[in-house]
Motif scaffolding. Structure first.
Motif, PDB file in Angstrom:
ATOM      1  N   MET A   1      24.257  71.712  25.802  1.00 40.96           N
ATOM      2  CA  MET A   1      23.675  70.500  26.371  1.00 40.96           C
ATOM      3  C   MET A   1      23.104  70.824  27.749  1.00 40.96           C
ATOM      4  SD  MET A   1      25.543  66.804  26.800  1.00 40.96           S
ATOM      5  CE  MET A   1      25.950  66.837  25.052  1.00 40.96           C
ATOM      6  N   THR A   2      21.857  70.493  27.983  1.00 38.43           N
ATOM      7  CA  THR A   2      21.180  70.923  29.210  1.00 38.43           C
ATOM      8  C   THR A   2      20.646  69.764  30.036  1.00 38.43           C
ATOM      9  OG1 THR A   2      19.103  71.193  28.002  1.00 38.43           O
ATOM     10  CG2 THR A   2      20.533  73.129  28.181  1.00 38.43           C
ATOM     11  N   GLY A   3      21.029  68.525  29.707  1.00 38.65           N
ATOM     12  CA  GLY A   3      20.557  67.399  30.485  1.00 38.65           C
ATOM     13  C   GLY A   3      21.081  67.436  31.904  1.00 38.65           C
ATOM     14  N   ARG A   4      20.371  66.804  32.793  1.00 43.17           N
ATOM     15  CA  ARG A   4      20.756  66.791  34.198  1.00 43.17           C
ATOM     16  C   ARG A   4      22.048  66.008  34.419  1.00 43.17           C
ATOM     17  NH1 ARG A   4      14.737  66.071  34.921  1.00 43.17           N
ATOM     18  NH2 ARG A   4      14.047  67.943  36.037  1.00 43.17           N
ATOM     19  N   ILE A   5      22.823  66.449  35.385  1.00 46.99           N
ATOM     20  CA  ILE A   5      23.975  65.701  35.877  1.00 46.99           C
ATOM     21  C   ILE A   5      23.605  65.187  37.264  1.00 46.99           C
ATOM     22  CG2 ILE A   5      26.391  65.796  36.580  1.00 46.99           C
ATOM     23  CD1 ILE A   5      26.779  67.959  34.440  1.00 46.99           C
ATOM     24  N   ASP A   6      23.515  63.891  37.377  1.00 51.36           N
ATOM     25  CA  ASP A   6      23.006  63.228  38.574  1.00 51.36           C
ATOM     26  C   ASP A   6      24.185  62.782  39.440  1.00 51.36           C
ATOM     27  OD1 ASP A   6      21.679  61.717  40.454  1.00 51.36           O
ATOM     28  OD2 ASP A   6      20.621  60.447  39.010  1.00 51.36           O
ATOM     29  N   VAL A   7      24.391  63.460  40.566  1.00 51.93           N
ATOM     30  CA  VAL A   7      25.519  63.116  41.436  1.00 51.93           C
ATOM     31  C   VAL A   7      25.150  62.074  42.492  1.00 51.93           C
ATOM     32  CG1 VAL A   7      26.486  65.421  41.108  1.00 51.93           C
ATOM     33  CG2 VAL A   7      25.100  64.964  43.145  1.00 51.93           C
ATOM     34  N   HIS A   8      23.900  61.641  42.489  1.00 53.18           N
ATOM     35  CA  HIS A   8      23.459  60.657  43.486  1.00 53.18           C
ATOM     36  C   HIS A   8      22.632  59.586  42.777  1.00 53.18           C
ATOM     37  CE1 HIS A   8      21.742  59.933  47.810  1.00 53.18           C
ATOM     38  NE2 HIS A   8      21.828  58.803  47.123  1.00 53.18           N
ATOM     39  N   GLN A   9      23.340  58.758  42.027  1.00 52.30           N
ATOM     40  CA  GLN A   9      22.720  57.601  41.382  1.00 52.30           C
ATOM     41  C   GLN A   9      23.572  56.384  41.716  1.00 52.30           C
ATOM     42  OE1 GLN A   9      21.783  55.917  36.942  1.00 52.30           O
ATOM     43  NE2 GLN A   9      21.269  58.064  37.303  1.00 52.30           N
ATOM     44  N   HIS A  10      22.929  55.299  42.047  1.00 52.17           N
ATOM     45  CA  HIS A  10      23.658  54.133  42.539  1.00 52.17           C
ATOM     46  C   HIS A  10      23.819  53.058  41.480  1.00 52.17           C
ATOM     47  CE1 HIS A  10      23.865  55.713  46.534  1.00 52.17           C
ATOM     48  NE2 HIS A  10      22.550  55.813  46.646  1.00 52.17           N
ATOM     49  N   MET A  11      24.861  52.287  41.652  1.00 51.09           N
ATOM     50  CA  MET A  11      25.075  51.107  40.817  1.00 51.09           C
ATOM     51  C   MET A  11      25.128  49.884  41.722  1.00 51.09           C
ATOM     52  SD  MET A  11      29.134  51.374  39.860  1.00 51.09           S
ATOM     53  CE  MET A  11      30.376  51.607  41.145  1.00 51.09           C
TER      54      MET A  11
END
Length: 307
Positions: A1-11
Protein backbone atom coordinates in the motif's frame (compact mmCIF):
# COMPACT_ATOMS: atom_id res chain seq x y z
CA UNK A 1 0.00 0.00 0.00
CA UNK A 2 1.58 3.28 -1.10
CA UNK A 3 -1.03 5.92 -0.32
CA UNK A 4 0.07 9.01 1.54
CA UNK A 5 -0.10 9.23 5.32
CA UNK A 6 -1.15 12.77 6.16
CA UNK A 7 0.06 13.89 9.59
CA UNK A 8 -1.28 17.43 9.19
CA UNK A 9 -4.97 17.27 8.35
CA UNK A 10 -7.55 19.06 10.44
CA UNK A 11 -10.99 18.17 11.65
CA UNK A 12 -13.74 20.59 12.60
CA UNK A 13 -16.50 18.57 14.27
CA UNK A 14 -19.87 20.29 14.23
CA UNK A 15 -19.96 20.58 18.02
CA UNK A 16 -16.57 22.31 17.97
CA UNK A 17 -17.52 24.63 15.10
CA UNK A 18 -20.71 25.69 16.91
CA UNK A 19 -18.73 26.32 20.08
CA UNK A 20 -16.15 28.46 18.24
CA UNK A 21 -18.87 30.54 16.62
CA UNK A 22 -20.58 30.99 19.99
CA UNK A 23 -17.24 32.28 21.34
CA UNK A 24 -17.00 34.76 18.44
CA UNK A 25 -14.23 32.84 16.63
CA UNK A 26 -14.95 32.88 12.90
CA UNK A 27 -11.55 33.31 11.23
CA UNK A 28 -8.85 31.56 13.32
CA UNK A 29 -5.40 32.41 12.04
CA UNK A 30 -6.90 34.85 9.55
CA UNK A 31 -8.81 32.22 7.55
CA UNK A 32 -12.57 31.80 7.67
CA UNK A 33 -13.51 28.58 9.43
CA UNK A 34 -14.07 26.15 6.54
CA UNK A 35 -16.83 23.61 6.16
CA UNK A 36 -15.76 20.10 7.18
CA UNK A 37 -17.20 16.60 7.38
CA UNK A 38 -15.64 13.17 7.55
CA UNK A 39 -17.23 12.29 4.19
CA UNK A 40 -15.70 15.37 2.58
CA UNK A 41 -12.35 14.43 4.10
CA UNK A 42 -12.54 10.92 2.66
CA UNK A 43 -13.44 12.30 -0.77
CA UNK A 44 -10.49 14.71 -0.67
CA UNK A 45 -8.19 11.92 0.48
CA UNK A 46 -9.25 9.66 -2.39
CA UNK A 47 -8.65 12.40 -4.94
CA UNK A 48 -5.24 13.34 -3.51
CA UNK A 49 -3.88 9.83 -2.91
CA UNK A 50 -4.06 10.04 0.89
CA UNK A 51 -4.56 6.63 2.45
CA UNK A 52 -4.63 7.68 6.13
CA UNK A 53 -5.02 11.07 7.83
CA UNK A 54 -4.01 11.79 11.42
CA UNK A 55 -6.60 14.41 12.30
CA UNK A 56 -6.13 17.30 14.69
CA UNK A 57 -7.84 20.48 15.82
CA UNK A 58 -6.12 23.64 14.62
CA UNK A 59 -5.68 27.00 16.30
CA UNK A 60 -7.18 28.32 18.58
CA UNK A 61 -7.58 24.90 20.18
CA UNK A 62 -9.99 24.78 23.11
CA UNK A 63 -8.61 27.28 25.63
CA UNK A 64 -10.42 30.57 25.03
CA UNK A 65 -10.79 33.45 27.43
CA UNK A 66 -10.62 32.04 30.96
CA UNK A 67 -10.67 28.45 29.73
CA UNK A 68 -13.94 27.61 31.48
CA UNK A 69 -15.07 25.13 28.83
CA UNK A 70 -11.62 23.96 27.71
CA UNK A 71 -11.48 20.56 29.42
CA UNK A 72 -15.07 19.72 28.47
CA UNK A 73 -14.57 20.66 24.83
CA UNK A 74 -11.26 18.79 24.61
CA UNK A 75 -12.95 15.63 25.90
CA UNK A 76 -15.84 15.99 23.42
CA UNK A 77 -13.52 16.59 20.47
CA UNK A 78 -11.31 13.64 21.41
CA UNK A 79 -14.23 11.27 21.92
CA UNK A 80 -15.62 12.31 18.54
CA UNK A 81 -12.25 11.61 16.91
CA UNK A 82 -11.95 8.21 18.61
CA UNK A 83 -15.38 7.22 17.32
CA UNK A 84 -14.38 8.30 13.81
CA UNK A 85 -11.23 6.18 13.99
CA UNK A 86 -13.27 3.20 15.18
CA UNK A 87 -15.54 3.62 12.16
CA UNK A 88 -12.63 4.07 9.70
CA UNK A 89 -9.52 2.57 11.34
CA UNK A 90 -7.48 2.40 8.14
CA UNK A 91 -8.39 5.91 6.98
CA UNK A 92 -8.18 8.04 10.13
CA UNK A 93 -6.11 8.51 13.26
CA UNK A 94 -6.03 11.50 15.60
CA UNK A 95 -3.87 13.73 17.72
CA UNK A 96 -5.67 14.45 20.97
CA UNK A 97 -6.52 18.03 21.87
CA UNK A 98 -5.40 19.19 25.33
CA UNK A 99 -6.64 22.20 27.36
CA UNK A 100 -3.29 23.94 27.85
CA UNK A 101 -2.20 26.15 29.59
CA UNK A 102 -4.21 24.36 32.31
CA UNK A 103 -1.48 21.80 33.01
CA UNK A 104 -3.36 19.48 35.44
CA UNK A 105 -6.33 19.31 33.06
CA UNK A 106 -3.98 18.73 30.12
CA UNK A 107 -2.25 15.87 31.93
CA UNK A 108 -5.61 14.28 32.74
CA UNK A 109 -6.82 14.57 29.15
CA UNK A 110 -3.55 13.31 27.69
CA UNK A 111 -3.58 10.19 29.84
CA UNK A 112 -7.24 9.53 29.00
CA UNK A 113 -6.75 10.10 25.28
CA UNK A 114 -3.60 7.99 24.99
CA UNK A 115 -4.51 5.21 27.43
CA UNK A 116 -8.27 4.90 26.88
CA UNK A 117 -9.06 6.43 23.47
CA UNK A 118 -5.88 5.11 21.79
CA UNK A 119 -4.95 8.47 20.27
CA UNK A 120 -1.95 8.43 17.94
CA UNK A 121 -0.42 11.31 19.88
CA UNK A 122 -1.35 14.81 21.01
CA UNK A 123 -1.42 18.20 19.33
CA UNK A 124 0.08 21.12 21.24
CA UNK A 125 -0.06 24.74 20.14
CA UNK A 126 3.33 26.42 19.91
CA UNK A 127 2.23 29.03 22.42
CA UNK A 128 -0.60 28.78 24.91
CA UNK A 129 -1.86 32.11 26.19
CA UNK A 130 1.57 33.49 25.34
CA UNK A 131 3.54 30.74 27.12
CA UNK A 132 5.74 28.81 24.70
CA UNK A 133 6.38 25.09 24.70
CA UNK A 134 9.52 24.31 26.66
CA UNK A 135 8.48 26.52 29.56
CA UNK A 136 9.09 24.63 32.82
CA UNK A 137 5.43 25.07 33.72
CA UNK A 138 4.64 22.40 31.14
CA UNK A 139 7.16 19.85 32.48
CA UNK A 140 4.52 17.71 34.29
CA UNK A 141 2.72 17.21 30.97
CA UNK A 142 5.94 16.45 29.11
CA UNK A 143 6.87 13.89 31.76
CA UNK A 144 3.60 12.03 31.13
CA UNK A 145 4.08 12.20 27.38
CA UNK A 146 7.68 11.03 27.70
CA UNK A 147 6.60 8.05 29.79
CA UNK A 148 4.31 7.01 26.93
CA UNK A 149 6.84 7.78 24.17
CA UNK A 150 4.15 9.99 22.67
CA UNK A 151 4.17 11.71 19.32
CA UNK A 152 3.54 15.44 19.79
CA UNK A 153 2.35 17.47 16.83
CA UNK A 154 3.34 21.12 17.34
CA UNK A 155 0.94 23.43 15.53
CA UNK A 156 1.29 27.22 15.43
CA UNK A 157 -1.06 29.56 17.19
CA UNK A 158 -1.59 33.26 16.65
CA UNK A 159 1.35 35.22 18.03
CA UNK A 160 0.94 36.70 21.53
CA UNK A 161 0.70 40.19 20.10
CA UNK A 162 -1.21 42.20 17.56
CA UNK A 163 -1.18 40.96 13.97
CA UNK A 164 0.30 43.25 11.32
CA UNK A 165 -2.28 45.06 9.25
CA UNK A 166 -2.81 43.39 5.91
CA UNK A 167 -0.77 40.26 6.75
CA UNK A 168 -2.98 37.36 7.90
CA UNK A 169 -1.39 35.35 10.71
CA UNK A 170 -1.39 32.07 8.75
CA UNK A 171 0.76 33.59 5.99
CA UNK A 172 3.84 34.46 8.06
CA UNK A 173 3.17 34.64 11.80
CA UNK A 174 2.45 30.91 12.00
CA UNK A 175 5.96 30.15 10.74
CA UNK A 176 7.48 32.41 13.39
CA UNK A 177 5.34 30.89 16.13
CA UNK A 178 6.56 27.36 15.33
CA UNK A 179 10.15 28.61 15.17
CA UNK A 180 9.83 30.26 18.57
CA UNK A 181 8.53 27.00 20.07
CA UNK A 182 11.36 24.95 18.53
CA UNK A 183 13.92 27.47 19.78
CA UNK A 184 12.50 27.37 23.30
CA UNK A 185 12.29 23.57 23.37
CA UNK A 186 15.96 23.23 22.40
CA UNK A 187 17.21 26.11 24.55
CA UNK A 188 15.55 24.56 27.61
CA UNK A 189 16.94 21.12 26.71
CA UNK A 190 13.54 19.44 26.32
CA UNK A 191 14.67 16.94 23.62
CA UNK A 192 17.33 15.59 26.01
CA UNK A 193 15.35 15.83 29.24
CA UNK A 194 12.36 14.06 27.64
CA UNK A 195 14.06 11.94 24.97
CA UNK A 196 11.16 9.56 24.28
CA UNK A 197 8.85 12.29 22.96
CA UNK A 198 8.81 12.57 19.16
CA UNK A 199 7.98 16.16 18.15
CA UNK A 200 6.56 16.98 14.70
CA UNK A 201 6.88 20.63 13.68
CA UNK A 202 4.14 21.87 11.34
CA UNK A 203 4.77 23.57 8.00
CA UNK A 204 8.31 22.33 7.57
CA UNK A 205 9.30 23.67 10.97
CA UNK A 206 8.59 27.28 10.13
CA UNK A 207 11.97 28.98 9.69
CA UNK A 208 13.94 26.32 11.57
CA UNK A 209 15.65 24.49 8.66
CA UNK A 210 16.67 27.75 7.01
CA UNK A 211 17.81 29.63 10.11
CA UNK A 212 19.06 26.67 12.16
CA UNK A 213 22.68 27.78 12.43
CA UNK A 214 21.65 31.29 13.40
CA UNK A 215 19.31 29.86 16.05
CA UNK A 216 21.97 27.44 17.27
CA UNK A 217 24.63 30.12 17.64
CA UNK A 218 22.21 32.22 19.67
CA UNK A 219 21.32 29.29 21.94
CA UNK A 220 25.04 28.58 22.32
CA UNK A 221 25.57 32.19 23.42
CA UNK A 222 22.79 31.90 25.99
CA UNK A 223 23.58 28.44 27.37
CA UNK A 224 27.21 27.63 26.52
CA UNK A 225 26.13 24.16 25.37
CA UNK A 226 27.96 22.34 22.59
CA UNK A 227 27.02 23.90 19.25
CA UNK A 228 26.91 20.58 17.40
CA UNK A 229 24.62 19.18 20.08
CA UNK A 230 22.27 22.12 19.66
CA UNK A 231 22.17 21.61 15.90
CA UNK A 232 21.57 17.90 16.40
CA UNK A 233 18.59 18.69 18.64
CA UNK A 234 17.14 21.04 16.00
CA UNK A 235 17.64 18.38 13.32
CA UNK A 236 16.05 15.79 15.57
CA UNK A 237 12.56 17.20 15.22
CA UNK A 238 10.20 15.68 12.66
CA UNK A 239 8.85 18.07 10.03
CA UNK A 240 5.69 17.92 7.94
CA UNK A 241 5.46 19.21 4.38
CA UNK A 242 2.15 21.10 4.69
CA UNK A 243 2.37 24.13 2.38
CA UNK A 244 6.15 23.54 2.31
CA UNK A 245 6.97 21.02 -0.41
CA UNK A 246 7.88 23.65 -2.99
CA UNK A 247 11.00 23.54 -5.20
CA UNK A 248 12.46 26.32 -3.03
CA UNK A 249 11.66 25.00 0.46
CA UNK A 250 11.73 21.21 0.14
CA UNK A 251 15.42 20.86 -0.84
CA UNK A 252 16.44 22.95 2.18
CA UNK A 253 14.23 20.89 4.47
CA UNK A 254 15.61 17.59 3.17
CA UNK A 255 19.18 18.88 3.44
CA UNK A 256 18.64 19.79 7.10
CA UNK A 257 16.36 17.14 8.60
CA UNK A 258 17.60 13.75 9.73
CA UNK A 259 16.79 10.89 7.35
CA UNK A 260 13.23 9.69 7.85
CA UNK A 261 12.16 12.84 9.67
CA UNK A 262 10.17 14.50 6.86
CA UNK A 263 6.49 13.53 6.78
CA UNK A 264 3.67 14.34 4.39
CA UNK A 265 1.12 16.97 5.42
CA UNK A 266 -1.74 18.62 3.53
CA UNK A 267 -3.22 21.18 6.00
CA UNK A 268 -6.68 20.52 4.55
CA UNK A 269 -9.32 21.96 4.92
CA UNK A 270 -7.64 25.23 5.96
CA UNK A 271 -5.50 24.76 2.87
CA UNK A 272 -8.01 24.39 0.02
CA UNK A 273 -7.70 21.44 -2.33
CA UNK A 274 -6.14 23.64 -5.01
CA UNK A 275 -3.24 24.37 -2.64
CA UNK A 276 -3.01 20.74 -1.54
CA UNK A 277 -2.69 19.59 -5.13
CA UNK A 278 -0.20 22.33 -5.94
CA UNK A 279 2.20 21.31 -3.17
CA UNK A 280 1.66 17.61 -3.88
CA UNK A 281 3.39 18.22 -7.21
CA UNK A 282 6.77 18.14 -5.43
CA UNK A 283 5.98 15.75 -2.57
CA UNK A 284 6.14 12.54 -4.59
CA UNK A 285 8.62 10.54 -2.53
CA UNK A 286 7.82 7.21 -0.87
CA UNK A 287 9.62 8.05 2.37
CA UNK A 288 7.90 11.40 2.73
CA UNK A 289 4.57 10.08 1.53
CA UNK A 290 4.21 7.10 3.86
CA UNK A 291 7.30 5.11 4.87
CA UNK A 292 8.64 7.54 7.46
CA UNK A 293 5.20 7.89 9.04
CA UNK A 294 4.78 4.12 9.26
CA UNK A 295 8.09 3.94 11.11
CA UNK A 296 6.89 6.62 13.54
CA UNK A 297 3.37 5.33 14.25
CA UNK A 298 3.33 1.72 15.41
CA UNK A 299 -0.37 1.32 14.64
CA UNK A 300 0.19 2.25 11.01
CA UNK A 301 3.20 0.00 10.76
CA UNK A 302 1.04 -2.93 11.78
CA UNK A 303 -1.87 -2.14 9.46
CA UNK A 304 0.11 -0.81 6.50
CA UNK A 305 2.99 -3.18 5.66
CA UNK A 306 5.96 -1.72 3.83
CA UNK A 307 6.33 -2.40 0.12
Amino acid sequence: MTGRIDVHQHMIPEIYARWLHAQGVKDPGGRQLPEWSSDAALDLMDRQGIETAILSVSTPGVFLGDGTDAARMARQVNEYAAELVTAHPERFGFFATLPLPDVPAAVAEATHALDVLSADGVVLLANNAGVYLGDPAFDPLLAELNERAAVVFVHPNELPGAAADGIPPFAADFLLDTTRAAYNLVKLDVPRRFPSIRFILAHGGGFVPYAAHRLAVTIFGETGRDLNQILDDLRGFYFDTALTSSPAALPSLLAFAKPGHVLYGSDWPFAPELAVGYFNTWADDAHIDHRSARALFSRLKETTPDV
